[in-house]
Design a protein around this motif. Structure first.
Motif, PDB file in Angstrom:
ATOM      1  N   MET A   1       0.832  -1.215   0.000  1.00  0.00           N
ATOM      2  CA  MET A   1       0.000   0.000   0.000  1.00  0.00           C
ATOM      3  C   MET A   1       0.866   1.265   0.000  1.00  0.00           C
ATOM      4  O   MET A   1       0.844   2.055   0.926  1.00  0.00           O
ATOM      5  N   PRO A   2       1.687   1.444  -1.009  1.00  0.00           N
ATOM      6  CA  PRO A   2       2.536   2.632  -1.035  1.00  0.00           C
ATOM      7  C   PRO A   2       1.704   3.905  -1.195  1.00  0.00           C
ATOM      8  O   PRO A   2       0.619   3.893  -1.779  1.00  0.00           O
ATOM      9  N   ASN A   3       2.252   5.005  -0.659  1.00  0.00           N
ATOM     10  CA  ASN A   3       1.641   6.331  -0.777  1.00  0.00           C
ATOM     11  C   ASN A   3       0.282   6.444  -0.092  1.00  0.00           C
ATOM     12  O   ASN A   3      -0.541   7.273  -0.486  1.00  0.00           O
ATOM     13  N   ASP A   4       0.031   5.626   0.954  1.00  0.00           N
ATOM     14  CA  ASP A   4      -1.205   5.815   1.703  1.00  0.00           C
ATOM     15  C   ASP A   4      -0.943   6.404   3.093  1.00  0.00           C
ATOM     16  O   ASP A   4      -1.824   6.432   3.932  1.00  0.00           O
ATOM     17  N   LEU A   5       0.295   6.901   3.291  1.00  0.00           N
ATOM     18  CA  LEU A   5       0.654   7.629   4.499  1.00  0.00           C
ATOM     19  C   LEU A   5       1.549   8.803   4.120  1.00  0.00           C
ATOM     20  O   LEU A   5       2.227   8.778   3.082  1.00  0.00           O
ATOM     21  N   VAL A   6       1.555   9.829   4.971  1.00  0.00           N
ATOM     22  CA  VAL A   6       2.574  10.876   4.881  1.00  0.00           C
ATOM     23  C   VAL A   6       3.244  10.968   6.248  1.00  0.00           C
ATOM     24  O   VAL A   6       2.665  10.599   7.278  1.00  0.00           O
ATOM     25  N   ALA A   7       4.475  11.470   6.264  1.00  0.00           N
ATOM     26  CA  ALA A   7       5.170  11.742   7.518  1.00  0.00           C
ATOM     27  C   ALA A   7       4.931  13.203   7.890  1.00  0.00           C
ATOM     28  O   ALA A   7       4.845  14.073   7.012  1.00  0.00           O
ATOM     29  N   ALA A   8       4.808  13.470   9.181  1.00  0.00           N
ATOM     30  CA  ALA A   8       4.589  14.831   9.667  1.00  0.00           C
ATOM     31  C   ALA A   8       5.607  15.164  10.738  1.00  0.00           C
ATOM     32  O   ALA A   8       5.895  14.340  11.611  1.00  0.00           O
ATOM     33  N   LEU A   9       6.153  16.372  10.668  1.00  0.00           N
ATOM     34  CA  LEU A   9       7.048  16.897  11.688  1.00  0.00           C
ATOM     35  C   LEU A   9       6.467  18.185  12.228  1.00  0.00           C
ATOM     36  O   LEU A   9       6.041  19.061  11.455  1.00  0.00           O
ATOM     37  N   ASP A  10       6.442  18.313  13.547  1.00  0.00           N
ATOM     38  CA  ASP A  10       5.952  19.512  14.237  1.00  0.00           C
ATOM     39  C   ASP A  10       7.130  20.076  15.023  1.00  0.00           C
ATOM     40  O   ASP A  10       7.578  19.472  16.007  1.00  0.00           O
ATOM     41  N   ILE A  11       7.647  21.224  14.582  1.00  0.00           N
ATOM     42  CA  ILE A  11       8.868  21.777  15.167  1.00  0.00           C
ATOM     43  C   ILE A  11       8.543  23.074  15.894  1.00  0.00           C
ATOM     44  O   ILE A  11       8.115  24.066  15.283  1.00  0.00           O
ATOM     45  N   VAL A  64       4.974   5.650   2.933  1.00  0.00           N
ATOM     46  CA  VAL A  64       4.996   7.110   3.003  1.00  0.00           C
ATOM     47  C   VAL A  64       5.316   7.707   1.637  1.00  0.00           C
ATOM     48  O   VAL A  64       6.294   7.328   0.988  1.00  0.00           O
ATOM     49  N   GLY A  65       4.470   8.675   1.210  1.00  0.00           N
ATOM     50  CA  GLY A  65       4.671   9.293  -0.101  1.00  0.00           C
ATOM     51  C   GLY A  65       5.173  10.710  -0.064  1.00  0.00           C
ATOM     52  O   GLY A  65       5.617  11.245  -1.088  1.00  0.00           O
ATOM     53  N   ALA A  66       5.131  11.366   1.102  1.00  0.00           N
ATOM     54  CA  ALA A  66       5.569  12.760   1.210  1.00  0.00           C
ATOM     55  C   ALA A  66       5.782  13.077   2.687  1.00  0.00           C
ATOM     56  O   ALA A  66       5.353  12.327   3.574  1.00  0.00           O
ATOM     57  N   VAL A  67       6.432  14.210   2.941  1.00  0.00           N
ATOM     58  CA  VAL A  67       6.664  14.689   4.300  1.00  0.00           C
ATOM     59  C   VAL A  67       6.093  16.097   4.422  1.00  0.00           C
ATOM     60  O   VAL A  67       6.316  16.949   3.544  1.00  0.00           O
ATOM     61  N   GLY A  68       5.346  16.337   5.487  1.00  0.00           N
ATOM     62  CA  GLY A  68       4.869  17.684   5.798  1.00  0.00           C
ATOM     63  C   GLY A  68       5.533  18.183   7.065  1.00  0.00           C
ATOM     64  O   GLY A  68       5.678  17.446   8.035  1.00  0.00           O
ATOM     65  N   ALA A 304      -0.629  19.229   5.102  1.00  0.00           N
ATOM     66  CA  ALA A 304       0.232  19.818   4.072  1.00  0.00           C
ATOM     67  C   ALA A 304       0.919  18.738   3.253  1.00  0.00           C
ATOM     68  O   ALA A 304       1.057  18.859   2.024  1.00  0.00           O
ATOM     69  N   GLY A 305       1.348  17.675   3.914  1.00  0.00           N
ATOM     70  CA  GLY A 305       1.955  16.564   3.188  1.00  0.00           C
ATOM     71  C   GLY A 305       0.983  15.890   2.244  1.00  0.00           C
ATOM     72  O   GLY A 305       1.333  15.561   1.103  1.00  0.00           O
ATOM     73  N   TRP A 306      -0.247  15.699   2.694  1.00  0.00           N
ATOM     74  CA  TRP A 306      -1.260  15.085   1.838  1.00  0.00           C
ATOM     75  C   TRP A 306      -1.589  15.964   0.635  1.00  0.00           C
ATOM     76  O   TRP A 306      -1.743  15.467  -0.489  1.00  0.00           O
ATOM     77  N   LYS A 307      -1.665  17.271   0.864  1.00  0.00           N
ATOM     78  CA  LYS A 307      -1.980  18.149  -0.267  1.00  0.00           C
ATOM     79  C   LYS A 307      -0.856  18.107  -1.306  1.00  0.00           C
ATOM     80  O   LYS A 307      -1.113  18.075  -2.521  1.00  0.00           O
ATOM     81  N   LEU A 308       0.391  18.106  -0.810  1.00  0.00           N
ATOM     82  CA  LEU A 308       1.522  18.009  -1.737  1.00  0.00           C
ATOM     83  C   LEU A 308       1.486  16.696  -2.512  1.00  0.00           C
ATOM     84  O   LEU A 308       1.709  16.668  -3.728  1.00  0.00           O
ATOM     85  N   LEU A 309       1.174  15.617  -1.824  1.00  0.00           N
ATOM     86  CA  LEU A 309       1.129  14.307  -2.464  1.00  0.00           C
ATOM     87  C   LEU A 309       0.031  14.230  -3.518  1.00  0.00           C
ATOM     88  O   LEU A 309       0.215  13.662  -4.599  1.00  0.00           O
ATOM     89  N   GLU A 310      -1.117  14.838  -3.215  1.00  0.00           N
ATOM     90  CA  GLU A 310      -2.274  14.714  -4.105  1.00  0.00           C
ATOM     91  C   GLU A 310      -2.298  15.723  -5.234  1.00  0.00           C
ATOM     92  O   GLU A 310      -2.798  15.436  -6.321  1.00  0.00           O
ATOM     93  N   THR A 311      -1.740  16.936  -5.001  1.00  0.00           N
ATOM     94  CA  THR A 311      -1.846  17.994  -6.000  1.00  0.00           C
ATOM     95  C   THR A 311      -0.497  18.516  -6.502  1.00  0.00           C
ATOM     96  O   THR A 311      -0.446  19.243  -7.490  1.00  0.00           O
ATOM     97  N   GLY A 312       0.558  18.203  -5.773  1.00  0.00           N
ATOM     98  CA  GLY A 312       1.865  18.720  -6.158  1.00  0.00           C
ATOM     99  C   GLY A 312       2.150  20.111  -5.628  1.00  0.00           C
ATOM    100  O   GLY A 312       3.204  20.683  -5.925  1.00  0.00           O
ATOM    101  N   THR A 313       1.220  20.671  -4.852  1.00  0.00           N
ATOM    102  CA  THR A 313       1.398  22.002  -4.266  1.00  0.00           C
ATOM    103  C   THR A 313       1.034  21.958  -2.800  1.00  0.00           C
ATOM    104  O   THR A 313       0.361  21.049  -2.338  1.00  0.00           O
ATOM    105  N   VAL A 314       1.473  22.984  -2.054  1.00  0.00           N
ATOM    106  CA  VAL A 314       1.137  23.074  -0.630  1.00  0.00           C
ATOM    107  C   VAL A 314      -0.117  23.898  -0.463  1.00  0.00           C
ATOM    108  O   VAL A 314      -0.257  24.935  -1.094  1.00  0.00           O
TER     109      VAL A 314
END
Length: 314
Positions: A1-11, A64-68, A304-314
């Motif tokens: 199931m690739p690309n069905d998760l994103v990684a998130a960092l809260d800094i 994981v398909g992207a990082v937010g 934000a990671g999901w939007k980037l993964l789905e649309t290519g933009t933030v």
């Protein structure tokens, strides 16, 4: 199931947190480290690596398909850099490229912590279903983000909605940002406690001299404590009304540590909003406590990671 998760960092200034986020906003594989805010840029970067390393070591990482990233700011989303006011060693720090390298070249989305909270509340919280919203965090500082036309509006560099630096007192105190009389100089937890102490409030037996201690005293009827929260509510109401007048939001969502004071804050805030939100098109402005709590930064970064993964933009 690739690309069905994103990684998130809260800094942020106190913690660097990470999680994997599914398409419904669920959080998996959480991890967290204290932020070495007063240490070197290298130590800070190593802490981010530790958090991200724990995520990459999970058996779910292949999905994981992207990082937010949601980071204390200012941020510069065009340059991929961060310069958090409360993390002195990071000035124009190239966070996006560092995370991209550590994450094996995955696409990385960067937003400020205020926009991250707005994204979280719009996706999973009190602003869900609203097309136009102001979402705030009132804590050690005061930040915020905007939802306009049903989408996150973070501006050209990712800092739009930073309500904490609207000036509400032309003769007010110097703010760390360099301006004067900002909302943050009145309504942050630090400044609520400072104001109460100056007015004669003293901590109770537990010696809690924070805004939480002031809130407890205000609930018990302590006059200087109540006055400090009322003053903070007035500053917040003025800034919320000004923002609503400018961009016509329909709801203001308030979260963060200070908001956990509950009605000690929200009762005077409702009263003051009636005084300041007087234009016909903002008189119906709704006010609500945030619903995503301490997970807001991770949920917003995940959005934000999901939007980037789905649309290519933030």
């Amino acid at each position: 199931m690739p690309n069905d998760l994103v990684a998130a960092l809260d800094i942020g200034g106190t913690k660097i947190a990470g999680a994997l986020v599914d398409s419904g906003g669920g959080l998996l594989a959480r991890t967290q480290r204290p932020t070495p805010a007063q240490e070197s840029a290298e130590r800070l970067a190593a802490t981010v690596d530790e958090v991200l390393g724990e995520l990459t070591a999970t058996p779910h990482w292949y999905r994981v398909g992207a990082v937010g990233i949601g980071s204390a700011g200012p941020v510069d989303t065009k340059a991929g850099t961060v310069s958090p006011v409360n993390i002195p060693a990071w000035r124009a720090h190239p966070l996006v490229s560092a995370v991209r390298d550590r994450a094996g070249g995955l696409p990385v989305a960067l937003i400020g912590d205020g926009p991250a909270i707005a994204a979280a509340e719009h996706w999973q919280g009190a602003a869900k279903g609203h097309s136009d919203a102001l979402c705030m965090v009132v804590s050690t500082g005061v930040g915020g983000g905007l939802i306009l036309g049903g989408a996150l509006h973070s501006g050209p560099t990712g800092n739009a909605g930073h309500i904490g630096h609207i000036s509400v007192d032309m003769d007010g105190a110097l703010c760390p940002c360099g301006s004067y009389g900002c909302v943050e100089t009145v309504a942050s937890g630090t400044n609520i406690a400072r104001r109460a102490l100056e007015a004669g409030w003293r901590p109770g037996p537990d010696q809690d001299a924070t805004a939480a201690g002031v809130a407890a005293a205000a609930r018990a009827g302590d006059p200087p404590a109540r006055a400090a929260f009322e003053r903070a509510a007035r500053a917040l109401a003025a800034a919320i009304a000004a923002t609503a007048a400018l961009v016509e939001v329909e709801i203001a969502v308030v979260g963060g540590g200070v908001a956990r004071a509950g009605e000690v804050l929200f009762t005077p805030l409702r009263t003051e909003l009636k005084r300041y939100a007087t234009l016909p098109y903002i008189q119906g402005l709704a006010l609500a406590p945030a619903a995503t709590g301490t997970d807001a930064g991770l949920i917003g970064a995940g959005a934000a990671g999901w939007k980037l993964l789905e649309t290519g933009t933030v």
